[in-house]
Design an enzyme around this catalytic site. Sequence first.
Site, PDB file in Angstrom:
ATOM      1  N   GLU A 167       0.820  -1.202   0.000  1.00  0.00           N
ATOM      2  CA  GLU A 167       0.000   0.000   0.000  1.00  0.00           C
ATOM      3  C   GLU A 167       0.861   1.261   0.000  1.00  0.00           C
ATOM      4  O   GLU A 167       0.878   2.042   0.953  1.00  0.00           O
ATOM      5  CB  GLU A 167      -0.965  -0.041   1.179  1.00  0.00           C
ATOM      6  CG  GLU A 167      -1.971  -1.185   1.039  1.00  0.00           C
ATOM      7  CD  GLU A 167      -2.906  -1.337   2.220  1.00  0.00           C
ATOM      8  OE1 GLU A 167      -2.688  -0.674   3.261  1.00  0.00           O
ATOM      9  OE2 GLU A 167      -3.855  -2.125   2.127  1.00  0.00           O
ATOM     10  N   HIS A 408     -18.341  -9.846   5.645  1.00  0.00           N
ATOM     11  CA  HIS A 408     -17.029  -9.251   5.904  1.00  0.00           C
ATOM     12  C   HIS A 408     -16.366  -9.979   7.060  1.00  0.00           C
ATOM     13  O   HIS A 408     -16.948 -10.125   8.127  1.00  0.00           O
ATOM     14  CB  HIS A 408     -17.156  -7.766   6.243  1.00  0.00           C
ATOM     15  CG  HIS A 408     -15.824  -7.105   6.462  1.00  0.00           C
ATOM     16  ND1 HIS A 408     -15.482  -6.473   7.638  1.00  0.00           N
ATOM     17  CD2 HIS A 408     -14.738  -6.992   5.657  1.00  0.00           C
ATOM     18  CE1 HIS A 408     -14.253  -5.981   7.545  1.00  0.00           C
ATOM     19  NE2 HIS A 408     -13.790  -6.295   6.354  1.00  0.00           N
ATOM     20  N   HIS A 409     -15.143 -10.469   6.804  1.00  0.00           N
ATOM     21  CA  HIS A 409     -14.332 -11.123   7.827  1.00  0.00           C
ATOM     22  C   HIS A 409     -13.015 -10.375   7.972  1.00  0.00           C
ATOM     23  O   HIS A 409     -12.095 -10.565   7.176  1.00  0.00           O
ATOM     24  CB  HIS A 409     -14.021 -12.577   7.440  1.00  0.00           C
ATOM     25  CG  HIS A 409     -15.189 -13.494   7.485  1.00  0.00           C
ATOM     26  ND1 HIS A 409     -15.200 -14.732   6.877  1.00  0.00           N
ATOM     27  CD2 HIS A 409     -16.405 -13.368   8.084  1.00  0.00           C
ATOM     28  CE1 HIS A 409     -16.353 -15.327   7.086  1.00  0.00           C
ATOM     29  NE2 HIS A 409     -17.106 -14.517   7.816  1.00  0.00           N
ATOM     30  N   GLU A 410     -12.920  -9.495   8.930  1.00  0.00           N
ATOM     31  CA  GLU A 410     -11.639  -8.857   9.240  1.00  0.00           C
ATOM     32  C   GLU A 410     -10.933  -9.699  10.292  1.00  0.00           C
ATOM     33  O   GLU A 410     -11.455  -9.895  11.393  1.00  0.00           O
ATOM     34  CB  GLU A 410     -11.841  -7.431   9.747  1.00  0.00           C
ATOM     35  CG  GLU A 410     -10.557  -6.750  10.197  1.00  0.00           C
ATOM     36  CD  GLU A 410      -9.466  -6.783   9.123  1.00  0.00           C
ATOM     37  OE1 GLU A 410      -8.422  -7.425   9.363  1.00  0.00           O
ATOM     38  OE2 GLU A 410      -9.669  -6.176   8.055  1.00  0.00           O
ATOM     39  N   GLU A 479      -5.442  -7.041   1.902  1.00  0.00           N
ATOM     40  CA  GLU A 479      -4.158  -7.125   2.632  1.00  0.00           C
ATOM     41  C   GLU A 479      -3.470  -8.482   2.493  1.00  0.00           C
ATOM     42  O   GLU A 479      -2.507  -8.752   3.208  1.00  0.00           O
ATOM     43  CB  GLU A 479      -4.313  -6.782   4.125  1.00  0.00           C
ATOM     44  CG  GLU A 479      -4.709  -5.352   4.402  1.00  0.00           C
ATOM     45  CD  GLU A 479      -6.215  -5.158   4.432  1.00  0.00           C
ATOM     46  OE1 GLU A 479      -6.681  -4.051   4.096  1.00  0.00           O
ATOM     47  OE2 GLU A 479      -6.940  -6.121   4.785  1.00  0.00           O
ATOM     48  N   GLU A 497      -7.259  -6.997  -2.889  1.00  0.00           N
ATOM     49  CA  GLU A 497      -6.806  -5.611  -2.772  1.00  0.00           C
ATOM     50  C   GLU A 497      -5.311  -5.620  -3.054  1.00  0.00           C
ATOM     51  O   GLU A 497      -4.884  -5.407  -4.166  1.00  0.00           O
ATOM     52  CB  GLU A 497      -7.114  -5.055  -1.387  1.00  0.00           C
ATOM     53  CG  GLU A 497      -6.735  -3.590  -1.242  1.00  0.00           C
ATOM     54  CD  GLU A 497      -6.793  -3.127   0.200  1.00  0.00           C
ATOM     55  OE1 GLU A 497      -7.179  -1.981   0.421  1.00  0.00           O
ATOM     56  OE2 GLU A 497      -6.438  -3.917   1.098  1.00  0.00           O
ATOM     57  N   GLU A 503      -9.342   3.599  -0.594  1.00  0.00           N
ATOM     58  CA  GLU A 503      -9.432   3.997   0.816  1.00  0.00           C
ATOM     59  C   GLU A 503      -8.390   5.044   1.182  1.00  0.00           C
ATOM     60  O   GLU A 503      -8.633   5.907   2.037  1.00  0.00           O
ATOM     61  CB  GLU A 503      -9.303   2.779   1.724  1.00  0.00           C
ATOM     62  CG  GLU A 503      -7.962   2.081   1.666  1.00  0.00           C
ATOM     63  CD  GLU A 503      -7.908   0.831   2.530  1.00  0.00           C
ATOM     64  OE1 GLU A 503      -8.844   0.621   3.313  1.00  0.00           O
ATOM     65  OE2 GLU A 503      -6.940   0.068   2.409  1.00  0.00           O
TER      66      GLU A 503
END
Length: 709
Positions: A167, A408-410, A479, A497, A503
């Site tokens: 990133e 969504h699984h963070e 990530e 991503e 973002e």
Amino acid sequence: MKRILLILILFPVLAIAQQLQSPNGSFELQFQVENGVPTYQLDYNEETIVAKSSLGFELKDMESLLSGFTLKGEKTSSFDETWEPVWGEVGSIRNQYNELLVLLEQESTQRFLNIRFRLFDDGLGFRYEFPEQPNLSYFIISEEKTQFAMTGDHIAFWIPGDYDTQEYNYTTSKLSEVSSLMEQAITPNASQTPSSKTGVQTALMLKSNTGTYINLHEAALIEYAAMHLDVDASNFTLTSHLTPDAVGNKGYMQAPRNTPWRTIIASKNAGDILLSNITLNLNEPTTYEDTSWIKPVKYIGVWWEMITGKSSWAYTDIPSVKLGETDYSNTEPNGRHAANTEHVKSYIDFAAQHGFEQVLVEGWNQGWEDWFGKSKDYVFDFLTPYPDFDVIELREYAKSKNVKLMMHHETSGSVRNYERYMDKAYQFMVDNNYNSVKSGYVGDIIPRGEYHYGQWAVNHYLYAVKKAAAYKIMVNAHEAVRPTGLSRTYPNLIGNESARGTEYEAFGGNNPDHTTILPFTRLIGGPMDYTPGIFEPDVSKYNPQNNSWVNTTIARQLALYVTMYSPLQMAADLPETYNKHLDAFQFIKDVALDWEESLVLEAEPGDFITYARKEKGSNHWFVGRTNDEEPRTSKIAFDFLDKDKKYIATIYADAKDAHYKKNPKAYTIKKYRVSDSSKLSQYCAPGGGYAISIFEVTDNSQLKGVKRL
């Protein structure tokens, strides 16, 4: 005899090069073992693009595999097939190459190493193969020492080598300038570990002073660490640098085993780099018998309002929570939690009204109050919703609107914890009508000391994709390690991503040239969930405490749906903002996700890219142009259209006074009659671009009042 023997010692027989040509003869490979060292050279149209470069490995507590080799045999073959991807930029892909397999023996150790080269009409792929053998069974790689010797001080489009993140904004410089620019190129991130003072990441885009474009990357990254490249400014040689594990080892191997492919794509035409399918062709065919459940998806979600700080992932503001112990029924809501039942219903309504298939909801599950940067192991269970998020009610409401919610699984970097709950989490998705998941790996990896791009984490990412397939779930991993074409083998890996996405526009901004470079670098390995579609560039309009600015015009945001390829596309801005620009929003509704044909009409890395793509299963075309910070005029022809057909083109363009900083919302929408003989000269503002939808006309009455282009 003595005299003859003396002459043979002083003048040994020179190594004979093994040669291989690409099917059309444009590329030529030379391989040889020179004084015991395996080397290769690659020429393109009689120009050397990779000078003689050495190959091999350093091993832990063992003699290296760098020298002492003899050539024991070689095998050549040819291959030609055409295959159809489950989804993609084209409807069919030709996989044609000539192959050279060299069999090497290190005589002092009687160990064997094979190297397989595949030469395509657009470049080279090669990998190391360790056959089953008595003297090299289990071993540890200290470093892979693959060289890519460039022939000059090429212009490079690079980001810093890093074991944990991609990133970064791209830097454009000569290879010799990488080390001096490294400090300013390394900007803060939630998790980062720079690889070296001279390290850069792949895919690396280069341009020589002879005008040859060269791209270096890897394909089929499986059970191996991701590769970086160290730049030697003295001779412009790039050398592989693998991501280590927690104790510094680069790879744990057991023969028989192959490494990932190392790829070199080259052309005099920048657009050819973008259209190359080498990365996909070097991966294995689809492993699933049934792929009917894997479908491209256009979605919206509550994500951007949380990224900007308008809303919160967390239900409360208490400083500390524990998984399974915190009683949220006795805590005070903070009033900013976006993932609540009524608010999500409004997004479902908007999706249904405008034809979007799914709604992403982040922050629905307990644990967000102290998830970030705390190195918590048991951080989420991916099962338990907050009190204001009614799973059953929303499931049934979404069904009634013919919309699905996107899970969504963070993981918060706690990979071990995710694997604990994975089966239950995926089954929870199936039970509640979710068929796709956005996973995240923000923060340092747990177990502590492992890296995002090391062998251990690479194994996990693929494990998650395979496990999801057992439940017929599509995966969009954020990530995670950068893509290397594995979506051919595992097409439920529908997005990644693994780069600096939209973002960051809310975290201080991306450079205006960012989207003119990413297709040449990050997208060489596979599609990116870039999350375009931001129509309000002033982030403070959503959150007065956030003064970030999105460096783009609205017209370019539309173009990104064509130039930033993905079968998974988000309309990332808020519904209330889209309602103010429904005329421009129409392009996002219309643009396709799956393509029969893709063309690059104009391209120069760091400056501009213009794509034209034909929708699979229809005669609709879409054109997108992304532009850097310089005002430019794009000139394209519509000769890709069928000669006997009539079309209406709707052009969404920058207004004459548009500017990504000064006037980003200034756009025009015009309709024209077009045919295969039409041509367009279109102004592109700084940080701007344009988008075009081209629909075939079957009723001549539709042409009434529409001007010819």
